[in-house]
Structures are given as C-alpha cells and as structure tokens.
Design a protein around this motif. Structure first.
Motif, PDB file in Angstrom:
ATOM      1  N   TYR A  99       6.818   3.266  -5.328  1.00 31.98           N
ATOM      2  CA  TYR A  99       7.370   2.503  -4.204  1.00 31.98           C
ATOM      3  C   TYR A  99       8.794   2.058  -4.531  1.00 31.98           C
ATOM      4  O   TYR A  99       9.727   2.275  -3.748  1.00 31.98           O
ATOM      5  N   ALA A 116      11.340   0.733   2.464  1.00 30.26           N
ATOM      6  CA  ALA A 116      10.321  -0.262   2.113  1.00 30.26           C
ATOM      7  C   ALA A 116       9.341  -0.455   3.259  1.00 30.26           C
ATOM      8  O   ALA A 116       8.132  -0.593   3.037  1.00 30.26           O
ATOM      9  N   LEU A 119       6.950   2.819   3.731  1.00 33.72           N
ATOM     10  CA  LEU A 119       5.975   3.105   2.686  1.00 33.72           C
ATOM     11  C   LEU A 119       5.103   1.907   2.311  1.00 33.72           C
ATOM     12  O   LEU A 119       4.235   2.027   1.453  1.00 33.72           O
ATOM     13  N   LYS A 122       1.370   2.234   2.097  1.00 35.92           N
ATOM     14  CA  LYS A 122       0.897   3.096   1.023  1.00 35.92           C
ATOM     15  C   LYS A 122       0.861   2.341  -0.296  1.00 35.92           C
ATOM     16  O   LYS A 122       0.176   2.727  -1.238  1.00 35.92           O
ATOM     17  N   GLU A 123       1.613   1.272  -0.367  1.00 31.21           N
ATOM     18  CA  GLU A 123       1.688   0.449  -1.580  1.00 31.21           C
ATOM     19  C   GLU A 123       0.583  -0.590  -1.599  1.00 31.21           C
ATOM     20  O   GLU A 123      -0.062  -0.812  -2.622  1.00 31.21           O
ATOM     21  N   LEU A 239       2.346   9.005  -3.245  1.00 33.91           N
ATOM     22  CA  LEU A 239       2.516   7.781  -2.462  1.00 33.91           C
ATOM     23  C   LEU A 239       2.586   8.103  -0.977  1.00 33.91           C
ATOM     24  O   LEU A 239       1.924   7.473  -0.153  1.00 33.91           O
TER      25      LEU A 239
END
Length: 358
Positions: A99, A116, A119, A122-123, A239
């Motif tokens: 990330y 940011a 994604l 996904k984090e 990711l």
C-alpha cells in the motif's frame, strides 16, 4: 493541473456481509513499537488473548478486531491515549507494505492521495478513503465502516493512526512540517486525547460524519520526494487483485489461511471465526450457508490448497506437510488427501513424477 471529479467511497453496501480484515504489517509495527517502549508484547498479547499476528507474510490479512484490541491494550500498557498517533509517527509511508509502495510511487501529492483512496479497501476491508473537491482544494476523507461499542477505544486509536497517515501522505510532497489548516473528526471533543492534541484545536471540527483533512490546491501538484522503494513491496499485483472485501467466503478463507500459518496446531472453530468477524455464530453460519458453504468446508479448502502447495516439493516429508496443514497424525492427513484427490500423497507424487519425467 486537471484534478478530475471527486473520488468517492466505493462498495460500502458490501461490508455488512463480510469479515473485517487488515494487512498483517500494521500489527507487526504495533508489536515492534511496544517492544521499543519497553513493553513485553508477547506477554501483553497472551494475557489479552490476542494471537501474535506479527509473524508471517506482511501482506497476509488478519482480523481487524485483534488489531483494534491491540491498540487498546497498547494504549493501556504505555499509559497514553495517543498510542495510535505515536505508532503512526514512527513509520514512514514507504514502510506501509505494498500500500505504501504504491502511494510513494505517485508523481504528485494529488496522485498519492488518489492512490490511497483507490487501494484503501485492499489494505483494510472496512476502511474507505475518498476526495471531495472544494473551491480552493480537496477534503481528503476517511470513514471506518465497521463500528461497534466494544471496539470504540481501539477505533479512537485507529482514527489517530489513520489521520496521521493521511497527513504523512501529503507530506511526501509538502514537506515534513506541513499541517492541515482544517481537520474533521468523527469523534466527540471529549473522546480525543487532550494531553498532546494531534492537531491545532482551533482548526479541528468534531462530530463530523467522517474524518477528513483539508489539502489546499497549492499543495496538490507538488512532486513526491522519491525514496528508494522497498523491494519486498514493489509488486502491486496481489494488493490490486485482492477481493477479500467483496465476499464472505473469500474473507473467511483468508482468515483461516492466516490462522493456519501462525499456528498449524490451532483448532480454528466456528466460534473463533465468528468472534473475528464480529458476528454471532448463527449469523456467520447463515451468511456462509447463503453462499453454499460453512466454516468447516472453507477450512478444508484452505488445508487442501496448502497441501497442494507443498506436495510437489519431494524434499518436504509427508509428515511435515501433515503438520503444516493442521493434522496431528500423518494418517489423518493421508485420509484427507485421498478424499481431496482420490490418491494418497505417495501415489500423487509418483504420478506427478511419471508425468513430468523427473
């Protein structure tokens, strides 16, 4: 510079049916920080029945509730309500796994913020970040989707942690001394740390529907100050391809896979999975049944996939594969393998040898 439309929080309606997960590396950061502060993290986690998720692949997913409980226990252990803030200040954005690598690979502050946002799910599957255009800049916004009274203390720590991360993303181009002129907090004024406020009280607005920092237009086009990327996190494919935030079965399997990696002897039960999901056992059973599955069936699938990863390496003993897949006795593993493939592990290896000629 063309900055486009607002980037909104996508996929909020899916979160009611999935298990909340987060990448493993923030937990690792938490543990190492506690150790540096003189806290025996192993003893602290054991005493509070929190698995030691710091071990293993940093990109694996672990239950976010354990992370929140870790925040709460860490704050208590160091005697500070600002543990989340202290943790965020110890690590640069580039240290935030894949990330962070994706964010720091951006060309400008605006691109870093947009990455940011894109994604974030996904984090951490319950986090959403988005951008709202203003007349003279953008509000960089954040909301935690899964909130329960039991995790309130940990969520306050997470809000500190996340807001500092957002500020640090802007500082990649704006410099280390940059501070937002306006901050929006979702918490009450008396629930935010008062000993050392993270932001200027005069610039802080409380009880907002979401957290946010204002980023002026003059900052958005600033170039990111490049640093050598961490080679461990340069491949973004895992990711970006992650879909654990969309399907309850995928999310449960990710949790079970992590559980197997951290301790293959651990007997994961419906109760432990339900606790990690923040659901009752009956609710979890019902939602899995709607997908035609169950915890037992998914755990069996996880063990099968793990076995198939190892079986092709002739250097790994059958007994070791059995142990790695959670079977105390090799015969139990052999029986399971025959059920999965129609062959014993030995027969499977002989067949594979014939087919490959090796």
């Amino acid at each position: 510079m063309a900055m486009g439309h607002a980037l909104g929080p996508m996929g909020w309606d899916r979160m009611s049916s999935t298990i909340p997960l987060i990448r493993r590396w923030p937990f690792t950061h938490m543990v190492s920080s506690l150790e540096d502060m003189g806290i025996n993290s192993g003893r602290l986690l054991t005493r509070n029945n929190i698995p030691e998720w710091q071990y293993g692949d940093a990109e694996e997913m672990v239950p976010i509730f354990d992370f929140l409980r870790g925040f709460e226990c860490g704050a208590r252990a160091i005697g500070s309500e600002e543990f989340g803030l202290l943790l965020a200040k110890r690590f640069g954005v580039s240290e935030f796994g894949s990330y962070g690598a994706a964010i720091t690979a951006s060309k400008t502050v605006f691109e870093a913020m947009r990455t940011a946002c894109q994604l974030a799910s996904k984090e951490a599957t319950t986090a959403r970040y988005w951008l709202i255009p203003q007349s003279d800049g953008y509000n960089f916004c954040r909301k935690q989707l899964f909130v329960t009274p039991e995790t309130d203390h940990g969520l306050r720590q997470l809000e500190q942690y996340s807001l500092e991360l957002m500020v640090n993303i802007v500082r990649l181009g704006a410099g280390p001394d940059w501070q937002p002129t306006t901050v929006f907090l979702s918490t009450l004024r008396n629930r935010f740390p008062t000993k050392q406020r993270q932001f200027n009280p005069e610039a802080t607005r409380y009880e907002s529907p979401h957290s946010a920092i204002f980023v002026p237009a003059a900052v958005l086009g600033l170039p990111i100050r490049k640093k050598a990327p961490d080679s461990r996190f340069c491949d973004m494919s895992m990711l970006e391809a992650s879909r654990v935030d969309e399907d309850i079965c995928d999310a449960v399997m990710e949790f079970l896979r992590s559980s197997l990696l951290i301790d293959s002897r651990n007997l994961t039960t419906l109760a432990t999975v339900a606790e990690a999901a923040g659901m009752s056992k009956r609710t979890l059973q019902r939602r899995l049944a709607q997908k035609g599955s169950s915890v037992h069936r998914l755990y069996d699938e996880v063990k099968y996939r793990k076995a198939m990863e190892l079986i092709d390496d002739p250097a790994i003993k059958i007994a070791d594969i059995a142990a790695s897949t959670g079977y105390e006795h090799s015969q139990h593993f052999i029986n399971a393998f025959r059920r999965w493939t129609g062959l014993t592990p030995g027969q499977y290896r002989k067949t594979a040898t014939v087919e490959t000629g090796h």
